[in-house]
Scaffold this motif. Structure first.
Motif, PDB file in Angstrom:
ATOM      1  N   MET A  47      37.569  31.828  47.803  1.00 58.43           N
ATOM      2  CA  MET A  47      38.014  32.340  49.099  1.00 58.43           C
ATOM      3  C   MET A  47      36.828  32.622  50.022  1.00 58.43           C
ATOM      4  O   MET A  47      35.816  33.167  49.603  1.00 58.43           O
ATOM      5  CB  MET A  47      38.810  33.616  48.894  1.00 58.43           C
ATOM      6  N   GLU A  53      38.112  40.737  52.275  1.00 59.26           N
ATOM      7  CA  GLU A  53      37.370  41.254  51.124  1.00 59.26           C
ATOM      8  C   GLU A  53      36.517  42.480  51.481  1.00 59.26           C
ATOM      9  O   GLU A  53      36.064  43.184  50.604  1.00 59.26           O
ATOM     10  CB  GLU A  53      36.453  40.167  50.546  1.00 59.26           C
ATOM     11  N   TYR A 259      44.997  38.900  44.913  1.00 61.85           N
ATOM     12  CA  TYR A 259      45.162  37.820  45.899  1.00 61.85           C
ATOM     13  C   TYR A 259      45.823  36.619  45.251  1.00 61.85           C
ATOM     14  O   TYR A 259      45.801  36.447  44.023  1.00 61.85           O
ATOM     15  CB  TYR A 259      43.807  37.419  46.494  1.00 61.85           C
ATOM     16  N   ALA A 272      42.370  39.187  41.109  1.00 54.64           N
ATOM     17  CA  ALA A 272      41.585  39.131  39.882  1.00 54.64           C
ATOM     18  C   ALA A 272      41.335  40.565  39.462  1.00 54.64           C
ATOM     19  O   ALA A 272      41.186  41.448  40.302  1.00 54.64           O
ATOM     20  CB  ALA A 272      40.268  38.415  40.095  1.00 54.64           C
ATOM     21  N   ARG A 315      31.367  38.652  37.652  1.00 54.81           N
ATOM     22  CA  ARG A 315      30.787  38.846  38.985  1.00 54.81           C
ATOM     23  C   ARG A 315      29.482  39.632  38.835  1.00 54.81           C
ATOM     24  O   ARG A 315      29.459  40.651  38.145  1.00 54.81           O
ATOM     25  CB  ARG A 315      31.723  39.661  39.857  1.00 54.81           C
ATOM     26  N   ARG A 342      31.592  39.791  44.618  1.00 53.52           N
ATOM     27  CA  ARG A 342      32.857  39.089  44.850  1.00 53.52           C
ATOM     28  C   ARG A 342      32.722  37.966  45.870  1.00 53.52           C
ATOM     29  O   ARG A 342      33.707  37.314  46.213  1.00 53.52           O
ATOM     30  CB  ARG A 342      33.920  40.059  45.370  1.00 53.52           C
TER      31      ARG A 342
HETATM   32  N1  GLY Z   1      36.289  37.036  45.564  1.00 52.70           N
HETATM   33  C1  GLY Z   1      37.325  37.248  44.674  1.00 52.70           C
HETATM   34  C2  GLY Z   1      36.970  37.854  43.397  1.00 52.70           C
HETATM   35  O1  GLY Z   1      35.826  38.173  43.133  1.00 52.70           O
HETATM   36  O2  GLY Z   1      37.858  38.039  42.598  1.00 52.70           O
END
Ligand code: GLY
Length: 384
Positions: A47, A53, A259, A272, A315, A342
């Protein structure tokens, strides 16, 4: 640029930096311990959503995200031309859903500041909301639509970046096993000690883009960089819109809980979770069950479906949620670009631009000091 670089890490950030440096004339080698894109980059939902975000305020981090979104049209076009590979760059826009009247004030105030920063967003309710996204649950009382937000298919973007790098003349070495920084003062030397034997790589400068693993190497430099992995569990439902009864999900749909993103390959990607599990990338029943509950509250049509894929990525998180991008004052041949948490897919073009600017000797702008890698600094100095 008449300089040679080693880029450590073949995720999206490393590949984007390598390509930008190469296009500015440098000799570049990417070293990857395992497989390029094998970690967070390949696991991402792809995304490009700085507004959804980062809903709190237009701080430096939002500015970097926003500038990166602005760079995306030309950046992705160049990668497509260099690679010949499509990665579903999709200008879908997004909806940020609110389930309670009490949440509307927050959405309205977010809309006010975001409109001053490039969004042409609007608040949708009632018939306008149903017509914008017919499959959305009637429990959603309103949604903030942001037309500027987009998405890509992250695994294909990584594949395209690899091809673009190779076609531009970047050397990529994968499956190298453990990588050690052997020298960084008069020149850079990296040693690989993988199954296929020892290898030594040398260059003038080094860019460290090792994502959630970024904390490891700089400890050899006498720096403690607080990057730690936050697991994100994700799943994908079959959602082939050519089949009767499966309407396309037109927007990316966000709420505070997760999302949903419709992909052109006939899947609906849903993410997530956020949990701390060290470097463990397994999925758990609990993590996925929470996603499934939320998904059904967004799209009632998901009641009757089960995901076909479940996976997890790590992440790379920092203590203040901002990436670490900058030249190390203690090791001036070393630039760090990690900790994108993210937003790694979104931040690739802006990070690559900033890294290449620094590599060419330009100073970071005052607002970019917010990403200085040594801002959390507790250091001891080691010499090679
Ligand atoms: N940018 C979406 C996530 O880290 O789940």
């Amino acid at each position: 640029m008449n300089t040679s670089f080693i880029v450590l890490g073949g995720g999206i950030i490393g590949l984007a930096c390598a390509l930008e440096l190469r296009l500015r004339g440098a000799a570049v080698t990417v070293l990857e311990a395992e497989t390029c894109g094998g970690q967070a980059s390949g696991a991402a939902a792809g995304m490009l959503a700085p507004y959804s975000e980062n809903p709190e305020s237009p701080d430096e981090f939002f500015r970097l995200c926003r500038e990166s979104l602005d760079l995306y049209p030309n950046w992705q076009q160049r990668i497509r031309e260099l690679s010949g590979i499509d990665f579903e760059y999709t200008e879908s826009g997004s909806l940020y859903a609110a389930y309670h009247e009490a949440d509307l004030l927050a959405l309205e105030s977010r809309l006010r500041w975001q409109r001053q920063h490039g969004s042409s967003g609007e608040l949708l309710r009632g018939a306008a909301l149903v017509s914008a996204e017919p499959g959305l649950s009637r429990q959603v009382v309103a949604a903030l639509r942001t037309p500027e937000e987009r998405h890509v298919y992250a695994p294909d973007l990584v594949g395209a970046l690899i091809a673009a790098c190779l076609n531009a003349g970047v050397l990529i070495r994968e499956q190298l096993g453990k990588l050690e920084l052997a020298a960084w003062e008069r020149g850079v030397e990296v040693r690989a000690a993988g199954d296929s034997g020892e290898a030594v790589f040398q260059a003038d400068q080094l860019v460290i883009c090792t994502g959630a693993w970024a904390g490891h190497l700089p400890s050899e430099l006498g720096l403690e960089l607080p990057v730690h992995p936050i697991r994100g569990q994700i799943c994908a439902y079959p959602w082939d819109t050519r089949q009767a009864g499966t309407e396309p999900v037109r927007h990316m749909i966000f709420s505070s809980q997760g999302y949903l993103v419709q992909k052109a390959n006939g899947t609906l990607v849903c993410g997530a979770s956020e949990d701390v599990a060290g470097f463990d990338t397994s999925v758990t029943e609990r993590g996925i069950a929470r996603l499934l509950r939320w998904n059904r509250s967004v799209l009632p049509a998901l009641e009757d479906r089960q995901p076909i894929h479940r996976w997890a990525g790590l992440r790379p998180a920092t203590l203040d949620g901002r990436p670490l991008i900058g030249r190390l004052s203690r090791a001036e041949r070393v630039i760090l670009a990690a900790g994108h948490y993210r937003n790694g897919i979104l931040l690739a073009p802006a990070t690559a631009k900033l890294v290449a600017d620094l590599a060419q000797g330009r100073e970071a702008e005052p607002w970019q000091q917010a990403f200085r890698p040594e801002r959390f600094h507790r250091q001891t100095v080691h010499r090679p």
